[in-house]
Design a protein around this motif. Sequence first.
Motif, PDB file in Angstrom:
ATOM      1  N   GLU A 165       1.060  -1.335  -0.030  1.00 36.63           N
ATOM      2  CA  GLU A 165      -0.061   0.126  -0.026  1.00 36.63           C
ATOM      3  C   GLU A 165       0.781   1.195  -0.071  1.00 36.63           C
ATOM      4  O   GLU A 165       0.764   2.027  -0.810  1.00 36.63           O
ATOM      5  CB  GLU A 165      -0.994   0.091   1.233  1.00 36.63           C
ATOM      6  CG  GLU A 165      -1.691   1.263   1.356  1.00 36.63           C
ATOM      7  CD  GLU A 165      -2.797   1.028   2.570  1.00 36.63           C
ATOM      8  OE1 GLU A 165      -3.439   1.849   2.602  1.00 36.63           O
ATOM      9  OE2 GLU A 165      -2.697   0.169   3.217  1.00 36.63           O
ATOM     10  N   LYS A 166       1.930   1.404   0.764  1.00 41.43           N
ATOM     11  CA  LYS A 166       2.759   2.329   0.869  1.00 41.43           C
ATOM     12  C   LYS A 166       3.499   2.810  -0.486  1.00 41.43           C
ATOM     13  O   LYS A 166       3.783   3.686  -0.858  1.00 41.43           O
ATOM     14  CB  LYS A 166       3.946   2.348   1.986  1.00 41.43           C
ATOM     15  CG  LYS A 166       4.807   3.550   2.303  1.00 41.43           C
ATOM     16  CD  LYS A 166       5.691   3.170   3.320  1.00 41.43           C
ATOM     17  CE  LYS A 166       5.033   3.182   4.732  1.00 41.43           C
ATOM     18  NZ  LYS A 166       4.337   4.390   4.993  1.00 41.43           N
ATOM     19  N   ALA A 167       3.604   1.473  -1.285  1.00 38.40           N
ATOM     20  CA  ALA A 167       4.267   1.452  -2.450  1.00 38.40           C
ATOM     21  C   ALA A 167       3.255   1.693  -3.627  1.00 38.40           C
ATOM     22  O   ALA A 167       3.991   1.646  -4.845  1.00 38.40           O
ATOM     23  CB  ALA A 167       5.209   0.157  -2.776  1.00 38.40           C
ATOM     24  N   ASP A 168       2.220   2.096  -3.486  1.00 38.30           N
ATOM     25  CA  ASP A 168       1.180   2.193  -4.454  1.00 38.30           C
ATOM     26  C   ASP A 168       1.119   1.048  -5.260  1.00 38.30           C
ATOM     27  O   ASP A 168       0.915   1.206  -6.433  1.00 38.30           O
ATOM     28  CB  ASP A 168       1.511   3.578  -5.021  1.00 38.30           C
ATOM     29  CG  ASP A 168       0.224   4.016  -5.859  1.00 38.30           C
ATOM     30  OD1 ASP A 168      -0.918   3.917  -5.343  1.00 38.30           O
ATOM     31  OD2 ASP A 168       0.516   4.525  -6.987  1.00 38.30           O
ATOM     32  N   GLY A 169       1.177  -0.104  -4.743  1.00 40.57           N
ATOM     33  CA  GLY A 169       1.027  -1.347  -5.901  1.00 40.57           C
ATOM     34  C   GLY A 169       2.137  -1.795  -6.495  1.00 40.57           C
ATOM     35  O   GLY A 169       2.090  -2.804  -7.012  1.00 40.57           O
ATOM     36  N   ASP A 170       3.389  -1.067  -6.195  1.00 46.44           N
ATOM     37  CA  ASP A 170       4.571  -1.523  -6.935  1.00 46.44           C
ATOM     38  C   ASP A 170       5.209  -2.668  -6.008  1.00 46.44           C
ATOM     39  O   ASP A 170       5.835  -2.487  -5.128  1.00 46.44           O
ATOM     40  CB  ASP A 170       5.588  -0.379  -7.117  1.00 46.44           C
ATOM     41  CG  ASP A 170       6.871  -0.611  -7.736  1.00 46.44           C
ATOM     42  OD1 ASP A 170       7.462  -1.891  -7.698  1.00 46.44           O
ATOM     43  OD2 ASP A 170       7.646   0.248  -8.490  1.00 46.44           O
ATOM     44  N   VAL A 171       5.155  -3.925  -6.595  1.00 50.35           N
ATOM     45  CA  VAL A 171       5.400  -5.036  -5.693  1.00 50.35           C
ATOM     46  C   VAL A 171       6.866  -5.129  -5.688  1.00 50.35           C
ATOM     47  O   VAL A 171       7.567  -5.824  -4.308  1.00 50.35           O
ATOM     48  CB  VAL A 171       5.023  -6.549  -6.475  1.00 50.35           C
ATOM     49  CG1 VAL A 171       3.548  -6.458  -6.435  1.00 50.35           C
ATOM     50  CG2 VAL A 171       5.669  -6.671  -7.694  1.00 50.35           C
ATOM     51  N   ALA A 191       4.905   6.905  -2.262  1.00 49.87           N
ATOM     52  CA  ALA A 191       5.147   6.282  -1.091  1.00 49.87           C
ATOM     53  C   ALA A 191       4.486   7.000   0.126  1.00 49.87           C
ATOM     54  O   ALA A 191       4.128   6.387   1.184  1.00 49.87           O
ATOM     55  CB  ALA A 191       6.387   5.918  -0.774  1.00 49.87           C
ATOM     56  N   VAL A 192       4.690   8.359   0.073  1.00 50.77           N
ATOM     57  CA  VAL A 192       4.283   9.234   1.261  1.00 50.77           C
ATOM     58  C   VAL A 192       2.778   9.947   0.956  1.00 50.77           C
ATOM     59  O   VAL A 192       2.515  10.206   2.250  1.00 50.77           O
ATOM     60  CB  VAL A 192       5.381  10.181   1.563  1.00 50.77           C
ATOM     61  CG1 VAL A 192       6.880   9.493   1.645  1.00 50.77           C
ATOM     62  CG2 VAL A 192       5.455  11.337   0.242  1.00 50.77           C
ATOM     63  N   ALA A 193       2.539  10.136  -0.098  1.00 50.44           N
ATOM     64  CA  ALA A 193       1.106  10.722  -0.266  1.00 50.44           C
ATOM     65  C   ALA A 193      -0.039  10.111   0.603  1.00 50.44           C
ATOM     66  O   ALA A 193      -0.258   8.986   0.268  1.00 50.44           O
ATOM     67  CB  ALA A 193       0.786  11.018  -1.570  1.00 50.44           C
ATOM     68  N   LYS A 194      -0.707  10.629   1.196  1.00 52.40           N
ATOM     69  CA  LYS A 194      -1.794  10.083   2.117  1.00 52.40           C
ATOM     70  C   LYS A 194      -3.227  10.081   1.427  1.00 52.40           C
ATOM     71  O   LYS A 194      -4.151   9.684   1.839  1.00 52.40           O
ATOM     72  CB  LYS A 194      -2.032  10.506   3.384  1.00 52.40           C
ATOM     73  CG  LYS A 194      -0.593  10.135   4.169  1.00 52.40           C
ATOM     74  CD  LYS A 194      -0.671  11.071   5.774  1.00 52.40           C
ATOM     75  CE  LYS A 194       0.523  10.628   6.577  1.00 52.40           C
ATOM     76  NZ  LYS A 194       1.560  11.169   6.110  1.00 52.40           N
TER      77      LYS A 194
END
Length: 301
Positions: free
Chosen positions: A117-123, A276-279
């Motif tokens: 989730e923090k990586a916005d789906g980038d596994v 990674a950081v945008a909420k």
Amino acid sequence: MTETLTLALIADAQTNGLEGTSAVLDAMTGRMEKLADAAARRMSQNGHRFEDFREDFRQDAALAMFEALPRFDGSTVDAFFAFMWSTIENVLKDKVREARNQGADEDALKVFASMLEKADGDVYLAEKFAQTVPPKGRRLSADRAQAARMSWQGALSLDYPASAADGPWDGPQVAPLVEQTATTFGVPEDLITPEDITSEERRQKHAIVNAILDAMSANQADALRYSYGIGGVETFGTGDAGDLPGLAAKLGLDIIPARDARVKGHKSFAKRYIKAVAKSEAEAKELTEAAAINLGRGGRK
């Protein structure tokens, strides 16, 4: 042929009769191959070769059929086919899951899910995050993080047919792996102090920066590390005040490729860091616009 299978032949096979066993094999071979090939295709979607798994899965399917044969107590041939299909399919799902998990455990999967989730789906970025971002005691080793990533990549299609040709799926949906049972600090919220939050946020930011750099190309990542002195390395600065010739020499590149590596590195890093950081979408948009202005003015050349 499948049309010749009868309950009498099934009963004969259940007592190891030659005629019944032969009839059951004739009737089930095509079905077993279809299920085994579907399982092999699921593995091939994860970077493996189809042929590496097809024969193994066909053998697993045949073994599952013979082990299940004595347990059948239905009253029709159709019921026999349905029973065998479900039984063999479940066995092969377990085999695929075992092959994909590669030793991933439940805790590792939970940590990876939160980092995804923090990586916005980038596994692949989540795999790096899982090794550095969580608090001490929750971070994954490189092997566990890779195992979790491989397992996750297989989770989306594991419980569904590999193609429309495999038939409809009406089984249970894949359950989410993220179960939030504690805060990211690993202790009850009422025991966390403001100082803990500040320290942990700083540590997480550093971990995110290093995880992103580790996921970037070597030249771009090193260009940023040496531009800002990340990790205690020699610092060459950025923009007009930076020592571009010194950076180029350190990277072993000519000046123009070194400048390009730094420019592209800034853009690549900014994109990943914002993810990674945008909420929220609004915050992501604001950060993206700020990065575009900052990078567009040439200050990162």
